[in-house]
Every structure is written in C-alpha cells, then in structure tokens.
Design a protein around this motif. Sequence first.
Motif, mmCIF file in Angstrom:
data_model
loop_
_atom_site.group_PDB
_atom_site.id
_atom_site.type_symbol
_atom_site.label_atom_id
_atom_site.label_comp_id
_atom_site.label_asym_id
_atom_site.label_seq_id
_atom_site.Cartn_x
_atom_site.Cartn_y
_atom_site.Cartn_z
ATOM 1 N N THR A 457 0.825 -1.223 0.000
ATOM 2 C CA THR A 457 0.000 0.000 0.000
ATOM 3 C C THR A 457 0.854 1.266 0.000
ATOM 4 O O THR A 457 0.363 2.347 0.327
ATOM 5 N N ASP A 458 2.146 1.118 -0.361
ATOM 6 C CA ASP A 458 3.060 2.263 -0.394
ATOM 7 C C ASP A 458 3.049 2.984 0.953
ATOM 8 O O ASP A 458 2.916 4.215 1.019
ATOM 9 N N SER A 459 3.161 2.199 2.017
ATOM 10 C CA SER A 459 3.100 2.752 3.373
ATOM 11 C C SER A 459 4.383 2.427 4.135
ATOM 12 O O SER A 459 5.198 1.610 3.701
ATOM 13 N N ARG A 460 4.550 3.051 5.277
ATOM 14 C CA ARG A 460 5.695 2.825 6.150
ATOM 15 C C ARG A 460 5.250 3.079 7.588
ATOM 16 O O ARG A 460 4.183 3.638 7.823
ATOM 17 N N TYR A 461 6.080 2.669 8.531
ATOM 18 C CA TYR A 461 5.670 2.847 9.923
ATOM 19 C C TYR A 461 6.797 3.463 10.747
ATOM 20 O O TYR A 461 7.979 3.382 10.397
ATOM 21 N N GLU A 462 6.390 4.081 11.874
ATOM 22 C CA GLU A 462 7.319 4.645 12.850
ATOM 23 C C GLU A 462 6.810 4.292 14.246
ATOM 24 O O GLU A 462 5.607 4.103 14.450
ATOM 25 N N LEU A 463 7.710 4.250 15.214
ATOM 26 C CA LEU A 463 7.355 3.949 16.601
ATOM 27 C C LEU A 463 7.431 5.202 17.455
ATOM 28 O O LEU A 463 8.291 6.066 17.234
ATOM 29 N N ASN A 464 6.512 5.288 18.419
ATOM 30 C CA ASN A 464 6.511 6.380 19.405
ATOM 31 C C ASN A 464 6.571 7.758 18.747
ATOM 32 O O ASN A 464 7.544 8.490 18.885
ATOM 33 N N VAL A 465 5.496 8.093 18.044
ATOM 34 C CA VAL A 465 5.443 9.352 17.298
ATOM 35 C C VAL A 465 4.498 10.323 18.011
ATOM 36 O O VAL A 465 3.360 9.976 18.333
ATOM 37 N N ASP A 466 4.991 11.537 18.246
ATOM 38 C CA ASP A 466 4.172 12.590 18.851
ATOM 39 C C ASP A 466 3.417 13.307 17.730
ATOM 40 O O ASP A 466 4.020 13.986 16.899
ATOM 41 N N ILE A 467 2.067 13.153 17.705
ATOM 42 C CA ILE A 467 1.263 13.771 16.644
ATOM 43 C C ILE A 467 0.421 14.928 17.188
ATOM 44 O O ILE A 467 -0.552 15.341 16.552
ATOM 45 N N THR A 468 0.814 15.465 18.344
ATOM 46 C CA THR A 468 0.022 16.500 19.011
ATOM 47 C C THR A 468 -0.254 17.690 18.107
ATOM 48 O O THR A 468 -1.376 18.214 18.066
ATOM 49 N N ASP A 469 0.766 18.140 17.357
ATOM 50 C CA ASP A 469 0.621 19.358 16.561
ATOM 51 C C ASP A 469 -0.091 19.135 15.232
ATOM 52 O O ASP A 469 -0.369 20.103 14.511
ATOM 53 N N SER A 470 -0.388 17.899 14.878
ATOM 54 C CA SER A 470 -1.086 17.632 13.625
ATOM 55 C C SER A 470 -2.574 17.924 13.797
ATOM 56 O O SER A 470 -3.098 17.919 14.915
ATOM 57 N N PRO A 471 -3.306 18.186 12.700
ATOM 58 C CA PRO A 471 -4.753 18.405 12.812
ATOM 59 C C PRO A 471 -5.465 17.247 13.514
ATOM 60 O O PRO A 471 -6.373 17.461 14.319
ATOM 61 N N GLY A 499 -2.734 4.687 20.063
ATOM 62 C CA GLY A 499 -2.232 5.915 20.673
ATOM 63 C C GLY A 499 -2.638 6.058 22.123
ATOM 64 O O GLY A 499 -3.405 5.274 22.687
ATOM 65 N N ARG A 500 -2.109 7.127 22.728
ATOM 66 C CA ARG A 500 -2.404 7.457 24.124
ATOM 67 C C ARG A 500 -2.156 8.936 24.320
ATOM 68 O O ARG A 500 -1.429 9.561 23.531
ATOM 69 N N ILE A 501 -2.755 9.499 25.359
ATOM 70 C CA ILE A 501 -2.478 10.883 25.734
ATOM 71 C C ILE A 501 -1.601 10.850 26.973
ATOM 72 O O ILE A 501 -1.942 10.221 27.978
ATOM 73 N N GLU A 502 -0.471 11.527 26.869
ATOM 74 C CA GLU A 502 0.511 11.500 27.951
ATOM 75 C C GLU A 502 1.046 12.910 28.167
ATOM 76 O O GLU A 502 1.652 13.489 27.269
ATOM 77 N N LEU A 510 2.631 3.224 17.456
ATOM 78 C CA LEU A 510 3.020 2.868 16.096
ATOM 79 C C LEU A 510 2.153 3.682 15.134
ATOM 80 O O LEU A 510 0.927 3.672 15.250
ATOM 81 N N ARG A 511 2.806 4.395 14.232
ATOM 82 C CA ARG A 511 2.062 5.179 13.242
ATOM 83 C C ARG A 511 2.328 4.630 11.851
ATOM 84 O O ARG A 511 3.486 4.464 11.454
ATOM 85 N N ILE A 512 1.259 4.360 11.115
ATOM 86 C CA ILE A 512 1.369 3.937 9.722
ATOM 87 C C ILE A 512 1.054 5.138 8.840
ATOM 88 O O ILE A 512 0.018 5.782 9.003
ATOM 89 N N THR A 513 1.966 5.445 7.931
ATOM 90 C CA THR A 513 1.800 6.582 7.034
ATOM 91 C C THR A 513 1.737 6.092 5.594
ATOM 92 O O THR A 513 2.572 5.285 5.176
ATOM 93 N N THR A 514 0.759 6.574 4.863
ATOM 94 C CA THR A 514 0.576 6.200 3.462
ATOM 95 C C THR A 514 0.679 7.449 2.593
ATOM 96 O O THR A 514 0.140 8.495 2.936
ATOM 97 N N THR A 515 1.408 7.321 1.504
ATOM 98 C CA THR A 515 1.535 8.442 0.571
ATOM 99 C C THR A 515 0.340 8.465 -0.369
ATOM 100 O O THR A 515 0.046 7.482 -1.051
ATOM 101 N N ARG A 516 -0.360 9.582 -0.363
ATOM 102 C CA ARG A 516 -1.493 9.775 -1.255
ATOM 103 C C ARG A 516 -1.153 10.876 -2.257
ATOM 104 O O ARG A 516 -0.444 11.830 -1.943
ATOM 105 N N GLN A 517 -1.685 10.752 -3.446
ATOM 106 C CA GLN A 517 -1.503 11.791 -4.449
ATOM 107 C C GLN A 517 -2.625 12.812 -4.325
ATOM 108 O O GLN A 517 -3.799 12.464 -4.195
#
Length: 720
Positions: A457-471, A499-502, A510-517
């Motif tokens: 699915t043209d995706s990738r993953y990262e561990l322990n990602v802070d997404i607080t500032d994202s929409p 996820g969790r709030i800390e 774990l965050r899965i990110t997919t590239t969309r056009q």
Amino acid sequence: MTVSLNTYRDVASLGANVRFKLDEQAELRSDGRRNIGNIFTRAWDCITRSDAQVASNKAIARDFVQALREQYGDEIANTMSRDLSAQLSKGRPLTGYRMQQVMEKAERMSDNMQANNRQLLDDCLSELTDSALARLGDKARGLDRFTAAVVIRQAISDSPEFKEHGFKNALHVIMNEFGDDGDGFAQQQFVEHFQDRALKTLECRLLISDLPLDKSVQLDVDHMTTSKGTMQDVRDRLGEQGFDEEDLAWMHRQRMHVGDTVMRFSPEQVALLKSRGLSIELGLQYLDKGIPIHERTLVDGYTDDQVLGVPTPLSGGAVSKPYDVTYGESRMVYKEPQINPKTGLESGYGPTSRLLGIDPQRPQMTVRNVATKAVDELLGFDLVPETGIGTLNGKLGLVMGYAEGITPRYDEDLNTTAQQWRTISLCLSAEHDDPLQAIKDGNPQAVASMKDLLEATDSRYELNVDITDSPMGQRILAFSRGTPQEQEKAREILDKMLGRIEDGHVIQDLRITTTRQRGDEVNFKDPVLRRELVKLQLMDALTAQGDRHQANYIVKHDIEGRCTGIVAIDNDQAFGPRVGNPNDLLFSVMQGAGVQGPDGIRRAGTEGLNGVMLPGVVDREMKAAFDAVTADDLRASLAGLLPSEEIAAAVMRLAIIKTHLETLEREGKIIEPDEWGGERATTALQGRYDSYVGRDRAYAETLRQDEETDRQNLEDLFTV
C-alpha cells in the motif's frame, strides 16, 4: 589495506617475545607473548593453536611481506618471504623479535643494493648520455651534455627499478673471482636496461622545456610516459592552452600519474575547460559523472563563490538530494548526480529509462536536462527553466531555475493507522500473541512481515510518534476535553490508532503513514494553460520524454489565478533511442485492443511510460516553430551532448511530427494562437490519449474523488 612498515617498526619495539595480530579494522594489535619454555611447552602451544589463530597469523605475515614489498620492492620482499616461510605456510606467530630481524636484514640488503646501483650509474652515465644524445640527433640541439647527464642521472636514480632491483649480484662477483669481467657484464646489462629511459628522459626534457613549472611540480619521464599516447600527446594537453602548473600541483598532491590523467581528455575538451578557467579536478568530475564537456555544460556563474546564504534541502531525491541554492541573483535548484547503492546505476536511471532504451552503462541522466533545454530554445517555446551545470561544495551537479507555482499533482502523507492496523494485526497474530509488542521489540519476523504488508500500500511505519501538533492530534485532544460522548470517542480513536495521551501530548505507539496523491486546483479551461500544455506535448514528443506526469510541470499564475505559463521540470527521462515514433510514448491504456493513433496504428500503450500521442490541434505559431527547425539544426543542437544513435532517433521523431502537423493543416486543425478558449480547441482536447489537457483534467477529477473519500473516512472516524 596494508599496515605501513613504520607501524611494524613501532610495534616491534614493544618486546621481542610479543606476538601480534590484525584486528577487524586491519590494525596491528598485541596477541600475548610467545611461550619460551622448554620444547614440550612450545610443542603444546603449537598443537593447541586454533584454526582461527593459524589463519590470523598467516594474514599478518602476508601483510608484513606486503609492507616490505611496498617499501623495498619485489626482490627484497621475495627474499624476506623465505625467512618468514614458517609464518606464511604454517601460521606460526609473528613476534617483535622476528619483525626486527627481518626489517634489519631488508634494510641492509637495500643499502647494499643502492650502493652497487649508484656505483654502476656513475660508471655508465657517460655512455648512457652519449648514446641518448646521438639517438636524438638534431633534436638535441640546445641541450648541452652536462645538463643531459644531470637529467638522466636524476631520472634513473628516481626510477622504481633502480630502487628495487640489484643490477650487480652474486653472479657478477663469482665471474670476477674466476677471472671474467663480472663488473663489465653488470655495466653492459645496466646500460641495456636504462638506455631507452635515458632517451625518453631527454625527449621529455625537450618537450617540457618551455613549461613554467615550479620545482615542486617538475615533470619527469615517468609522468609523461603513458600507454594511452605518446609524450607529445601528453605535452599537447599541458601549457598555455592546456592544464597549467596549478593543475599539475593538484595531480601531484593526489598522487596521480600525469600522463594517464591528462590523456583521459581530448585536446578539444582541455581547450574548453581552460577557456572558462576550469581546473583538471573539475574536469575529472565531468568524466566520472558522465557529463560531456561541452559549451552548454561548462560551469559559468553557478559556482561556490557565488552562493548566497545557506543552501536548503528540498523534498525528493532518494539517492541524490536536491537543494534550493541562490547563486548571485538567481534562485536555483542544485542536484548532484550520484550512484544508487541499490542498483549500482546513476541516480535517476530506472524502469522508464530502460523502456526508452537509455544505455545503463552510460546513462548521462544529468545532461538530458541540458539537452531538453537546448531543444526548448531551438523551438523557442520557453518551457524549460534555465538549465546548466554548476558546483556546490566543490561537487559538480545539475543546476535548474527554481520554479514557483502550483502543480496538478503532489504527494501527501496520510496517517492510516486506524484503517490498516486491524488487517495487519490479524495477519501477524498467527505467529505473535501480541503483534504490536513484537513490532516494538524489533522481532525480526514480525518486522519483516509488517514491511511486506505495508509495501503493498506504499506505506511505512514509525514507533513512538508525537502527533500532538497535527490536525488529527488537535482534534483528539479537543475530544478528550469535551463531552462524555466525545471523551469516549477519543478513547475509541486512540485505541484504533494505537495511541495514548501522555502529559497533554498525543503519542502513537506505532504510526502507519501512506503516501497519497493530491492536486492543486488547476483550471484546464484556461486558454493560456491549454496552449502551454500543447507546446509541452510537442516538445516532449520531439525529446521522447517518457515521464511527463502531472507532478513534472509547474503552472505559473497571476494574482487573479490566471495561468501565465508552465515550467517543465525533471527532464532527464528523455531522448531514448528506442522511441522513434513519438506516438509510442503513450501510457498504458488497459483498454482491450488499445486506441487508434493519429497515424492509424492501434496502441495499447506501455506500462511505465507517462506520455500521450501527438495532439489533435496546434496553433500556427507552433507549426511555424517546427517548420523552421531542420534535421541539421537538431543535430547541431544536440551534438556533443548525446550519443549519435539518440540524435538519429530525435531526427526521426522530428520528421514524424512535421508530417503530422502537415496533416493537421490539411484537415483544418491549425488554429490561431488566441483561439485556445474556443470550441475547436475544446473539442480536440477532450481525449486522454492524445492530449495532456484531457489526460490531466481526467486525472485531477480522480484525485478530487480520492481526496473526498479520505476526508469522509476521517470524518467517519470522528463521528460521535
């Protein structure tokens, strides 16, 4: 890499009975002390020596001999190998004592050899000088005998043979003892060996006598002699019109062979480099990076001394990183051609390049951008930004004008953990009780399976990602502080997103990110945009551009949103010799028997290409531009930039385009430049297979639908 003999001298002083080995970094290390007890303890030490120790001992012995070889030459090194036979063949340890003994013996042999060779040179110099002068004949005028003798002495005493080979040996001594003239025989052999070197030395002296050289960069016969040409060939590349003293000094510092190095260049290439004051160091980068030395590729203005501010890395370029660089008053994009470590090929060379028939051994991807600019100028279309070759941090690379505007397609990363993890977790749970923990622990099997699933699915993953500032992170925080129903929804979302709030932060384990056009809003009804896209389509047809997708051109516009022009970027996938007919650039249509082209041939297109067939409408200025270009004009524009077979293919495409334009004129499909907003243009630009306008308008609609689907999925996730 061989350890230097000086290093062996240093470690030998650590102790006579200290044993040594080479570590994994090829550095010399102590390996304990030699057992010097009675014969039984020595025998036990030999019997219990492991295979690894034997191999290590042999390795250091071989390295020691190689160090001797580099210092004294083959003759002495081969003699010392016999003294080290037990270490080399049986793997006995090399001790400080043995090193010291061998090095002292090698030094004595070298001193004795040098003394005998110097005596032979003294005895033979007169004969060598007279012979060389006689063989030169009239060419030797202006070279006095004393100077000739001095030059010959220096050349012979500096030669590797003189330093590494004994020309007077035991045979000559025995001959003397038995009444024969052993000394005379040695002198005869010495003269025979060095007489050609003496002659070449004087020829070299005469050739370079007019070069203004400092002593530190004085040329000798060894540097002027090369298998790639004569000394005269080398001389032709030096001096006032060639590589100068600074270039020679650089070659000496790099320990380069002058003759071999300068003979990599033709006299014409040398003249071009020096016409712009470019050094041999930069010239070698041209050769090594496959960039032709050509009037269009010479560095001129885009140099390190013109850089203002700090270059900024840009997105893209998995192998070769592009930079936003300001050279003087020009904002440019710089990109250095490099080798892709995964493929071993030049960055930029890939599936499309192969389909076009570009030679992987000499792809010249960088210069294809320059050649495209040359064709753009030939047609007068003004579609390609300023394109040339420049330097950044001393590295030669492509420099293109920075294009600002909008693009019909760009990539955007989307957080798809909630949509993908359930499926991935089910796949992994067959082997792992807790798939998430297995991934976090770095379990090799779990990680490999995860990557395989994401690749689809043209995706990738990262561990322990802070997404607080994202929409998304902000919406989750807002829900967590809202009504009880919203708080419950926040917990549900966090569970799906791992996820969790800390401490007020939203963290995804774990965050899965997919590239969309995605695509900017482009008005394909704009008459200027239509006209520019048809010009681009024609230029790409001539250059056999196989990768003109929607992200490879920029749309410029005014403050009211009206198109003012387009800029063609990433122009390297072009000029492949396999495409003789521009209609064959058609992308894969996946439609039964294919579609019929303007030449009457049905085509299914090619997977991996992003082109279209020739357009169904052009204007009079476009046709006039092609009418004005002859085959000779095109050849002259591309000569020296591309291989001859690629130029021949371009000439073939030019003829087909001209024929097509004549057909359009007969069919009344040539419009005026101000008619691109009219009905005829609108009708002719509907098709996806013969029009960039039709193709990209349809693609933009697909992107809008995909974006709406993703937006709706996100809203569904947050629906209370």
